[in-house]
Design an enzyme around this catalytic site. Structure first.
Site, PDB file in Angstrom:
ATOM      1  N   LYS A  79       0.871  -1.179   0.000  1.00 57.54           N
ATOM      2  CA  LYS A  79       0.000   0.000   0.000  1.00 57.54           C
ATOM      3  C   LYS A  79       0.904   1.224   0.000  1.00 57.54           C
ATOM      4  O   LYS A  79       1.909   1.269   0.718  1.00 57.54           O
ATOM      5  CB  LYS A  79      -0.873  -0.028   1.259  1.00 57.54           C
ATOM      6  CG  LYS A  79      -1.835   1.150   1.380  1.00 57.54           C
ATOM      7  CD  LYS A  79      -2.742   1.000   2.611  1.00 57.54           C
ATOM      8  CE  LYS A  79      -3.756   2.129   2.723  1.00 57.54           C
ATOM      9  NZ  LYS A  79      -4.647   1.975   3.901  1.00 57.54           N
ATOM     10  N   SER A 162      -9.579   2.120   3.037  1.00 58.90           N
ATOM     11  CA  SER A 162      -8.690   2.844   2.148  1.00 58.90           C
ATOM     12  C   SER A 162      -7.688   1.947   1.431  1.00 58.90           C
ATOM     13  O   SER A 162      -7.069   2.391   0.467  1.00 58.90           O
ATOM     14  CB  SER A 162      -7.921   3.909   2.943  1.00 58.90           C
ATOM     15  OG  SER A 162      -7.103   3.295   3.929  1.00 58.90           O
ATOM     16  N   SER A 186      -9.768  -0.225   7.319  1.00 59.94           N
ATOM     17  CA  SER A 186      -9.229  -0.195   5.957  1.00 59.94           C
ATOM     18  C   SER A 186      -8.527  -1.456   5.471  1.00 59.94           C
ATOM     19  O   SER A 186      -8.159  -1.524   4.303  1.00 59.94           O
ATOM     20  CB  SER A 186      -8.287   0.990   5.796  1.00 59.94           C
ATOM     21  OG  SER A 186      -9.049   2.149   5.628  1.00 59.94           O
TER      22      SER A 186
HETATM   23  N1  GLN Z   1     -13.085   4.616   6.502  1.00 65.62           N
HETATM   24  C1  GLN Z   1     -12.359   5.052   7.640  1.00 65.62           C
HETATM   25  C2  GLN Z   1     -11.908   6.479   7.447  1.00 65.62           C
HETATM   26  O1  GLN Z   1     -12.160   7.028   6.442  1.00 65.62           O
HETATM   27  C3  GLN Z   1     -11.223   4.139   7.949  1.00 65.62           C
HETATM   28  C4  GLN Z   1     -10.020   4.387   7.151  1.00 65.62           C
HETATM   29  C5  GLN Z   1      -8.859   3.563   7.580  1.00 65.62           C
HETATM   30  O2  GLN Z   1      -9.007   2.552   8.274  1.00 65.62           O
HETATM   31  N2  GLN Z   1      -7.680   3.983   7.182  1.00 65.62           N
HETATM   32  O3  GLN Z   1     -11.297   7.064   8.286  1.00 65.62           O
END
Ligand code: GLN
Length: 495
Positions: A79, A162, A186
């Site tokens: 990532k 994400s 995420s």
């Molecule tokens: N969807 C969540 C956010 O937007 C989690 C994102 C994540 O785990 N990096 O913060």
């Protein structure tokens, strides 16, 4: 063998490499070719054949010398939130376009030391803020502009976020495995949406050194792969104390997370929170989760009804705390030390303002504004402090629940992957969909998602949450399920 190299998981590929049935260079080339054929998904932000092949050749030399490294020659992709020496690191943001880190993140270094070969960098939501991989501001490989990642099961749908690039790449067989990060879901949510297996370990297990920071009290790294067995192998290499570089690194020795994979599930108490199967969960998702729970009962587990009464509160609590931490973490991007700097400005203040205005996307700015607000004098007690208190209560609720059960199960998300643009730019619609992953994140617990069926042709993920440092048991429960089912072996059509 070469024709189906991409169908092999990490465990099988590592074995074939050790037995010299395939070389690391062959494995790398094969996957690079597939990445080239499937650029349309937008999963990769950077590939560099020379770098990858040089690392693969080095792995082959080690294998020839009889290397016993667990991942020798296995290609994996990272990532683009992990900094990687020699590669670009963007965190999906214009702010970091062109940035190259002089060092590797600890997780990247540990995987390389285990022999893994880097295939490339994967798209993600900007600074890991998002649930759909639509908040990307840098071009994907094969494009001259930023594109959202597409779900390989249905290109009109999002892959989740994400870590959407990671999930899509693994689902499309472009990489046997990928790294991801999970702040509020995420790893688990995109794994669920793309039909792959992913685990977020206990907070502090994996070093945060070199992970571009979003919300430091929540950020955790973890693997995404095609099976629990593969995740266990990867996680064993990724984790371990890093006290000099991450002050929140857990003082727990590195572990072999595969050691309990085949243990019997006889008598395992699976807690099902009533809040995880209520209204708001799509009927097809509920049906898949119920069927998975029935499968567990066949495997000897016992279902226990539990409650996590503050599940709903995890949304406001998370979106206050994560934003607060993000506003502080992102203050380092001021156009001075690194990252984007505006061209025209009259003075220092304008240079800061313009650089940040141009470098950050809308969602990132929204979080910085919310975070700054909840931390400001007069609002700190009402929002930030209050959220911290409720966070503790949410963690306590889990401890209450773990008196009655060994593992908690439910859906990873209330629905399957939605259509690109379906939430119409309404950030709150995205936030609400995080409801089942946020509680475990706030408590710092390990959690995973594994494929458990389909709803309307789209994968459904079963979420398993364990108590602190109980990853080996979670992976055991997931592995036994995968031995009895074949959901994790299904590939999207055309891949
Ligand atoms: N969807 C969540 C956010 O937007 C989690 C994102 C994540 O785990 N990096 O913060």
């Amino acid at each position: 063998m070469s024709a189906d190299l991409h169908q092999m998981g990490v465990t099988a590929l590592a074995r074939a490499l050790r037995e010299r049935k395939v070389s690391a260079v062959e494995a790398a080339r094969h996957h690079l070719e597939r990445i080239g054929q499937h650029k349309d998904i937008g999963a990769f932000i950077a590939v560099d054949e020379d770098l990858t092949l040089a690392q693969a050749r080095a792995a082959d030399a080690q294998l020839a010398a009889g290397s016993a490294a667990a991942l020798a020659g296995v290609p994996i992709a990272h990532k683009d939130i992990f900094v990687t020496a020699g590669w670009p690191t963007t965190a999906g943001s214009r702010m970091l376009a062109g940035y190259r880190s002089p060092f590797d993140a600890t997780v990247v270094r540990r995987l390389a030391e285990a022999g893994a070969v880097t295939l490339g960098k994967l798209s993600c939501d900007e600074f890991a803020m998002g649930s759909a991989n639509e908040n990307v501001a840098v071009p994907a490989v094969g494009f001259d502009h930023a594109v959202p990642v597409r779900n390989p099961w249905d290109a009109s749908r999002i892959p989740g976020g994400s870590s959407g690039g990671s999930a899509a790449a693994v689902a499309a067989r472009l990489a046997p495995a990928a790294t991801g990060t999970d702040t509020g879901g995420s790893i688990r949510q995109p794994a669920s949406f793309c039909g792959v297996t992913g685990i977020k370990p206990t907070y502090g297990r994996a070093s945060r050194y070199g992970m571009v920071a979003f919300a430091s009290s929540l950020d955790q790294a973890g693997p995404m792969a095609r099976s629990a067995e593969d995740c266990a192998l990867l996680l064993s290499s990724m984790c371990g104390p890093d006290p000099d570089r991450d002050s929140t690194s857990l003082d727990a020795p590195a572990e072999d997370f595969s050691r309990r994979l085949t243990d019997s599930l006889d008598g395992l108490r699976i807690g099902v929170p009533k809040e995880f199967l209520g209204d708001g969960v799509a009927p097809g998702v509920r049906a898949a989760v119920e069927a998975a729970l029935a499968e567990y009962e066949k495997l000897g587990a016992r279902r226990v009804e539990i409650t996590l009464p503050r599940t709903e509160l995890s949304i406001p609590v998370y979106y206050v705390l994560a934003a607060a931490e993000a506003s502080s973490n992102l203050s380092r991007f001021d156009g001075v030390k690194f990252g984007h700097r505006a061209k025209d400005y009259r003075d220092l203040a304008e240079m800061y303002a313009k650089s940040r205005e141009e470098g950050f996307g809308d969602e990132v700015k929204r979080r910085i504004m919310i975070g700054t607000y909840v931390l400001s004098h007069g609002y700190y007690d009402a929002y930030y402090l209050q959220a911290q208190k409720v966070r503790r209560m949410i963690a306590d609720d889990f401890q209450q629940a773990f008196r009655q059960c060994d593992v908690i199960a439910g859906p990873a998300a209330p629905t399957v992957a939605w259509k690109l643009g379906e939430h119409g730019g309404d950030p709150v619609a995205d936030y609400l969909a995080d409801i089942f992953t946020l509680p475990g994140s706030l408590a710092g617990l390990p959690g995973m998602s594994l494929p458990a069926g389909f709803d309307g042709g789209m994968p459904v993920g079963l979420q398993l949450i364990g108590n602190y440092c109980d990853e080996a048991r979670l992976l055991n429960a997931a592995h036994r399920f995968q031995q009895a089912t074949d959901w994790h072996l299904r590939a999207p059509e055309g891949y």
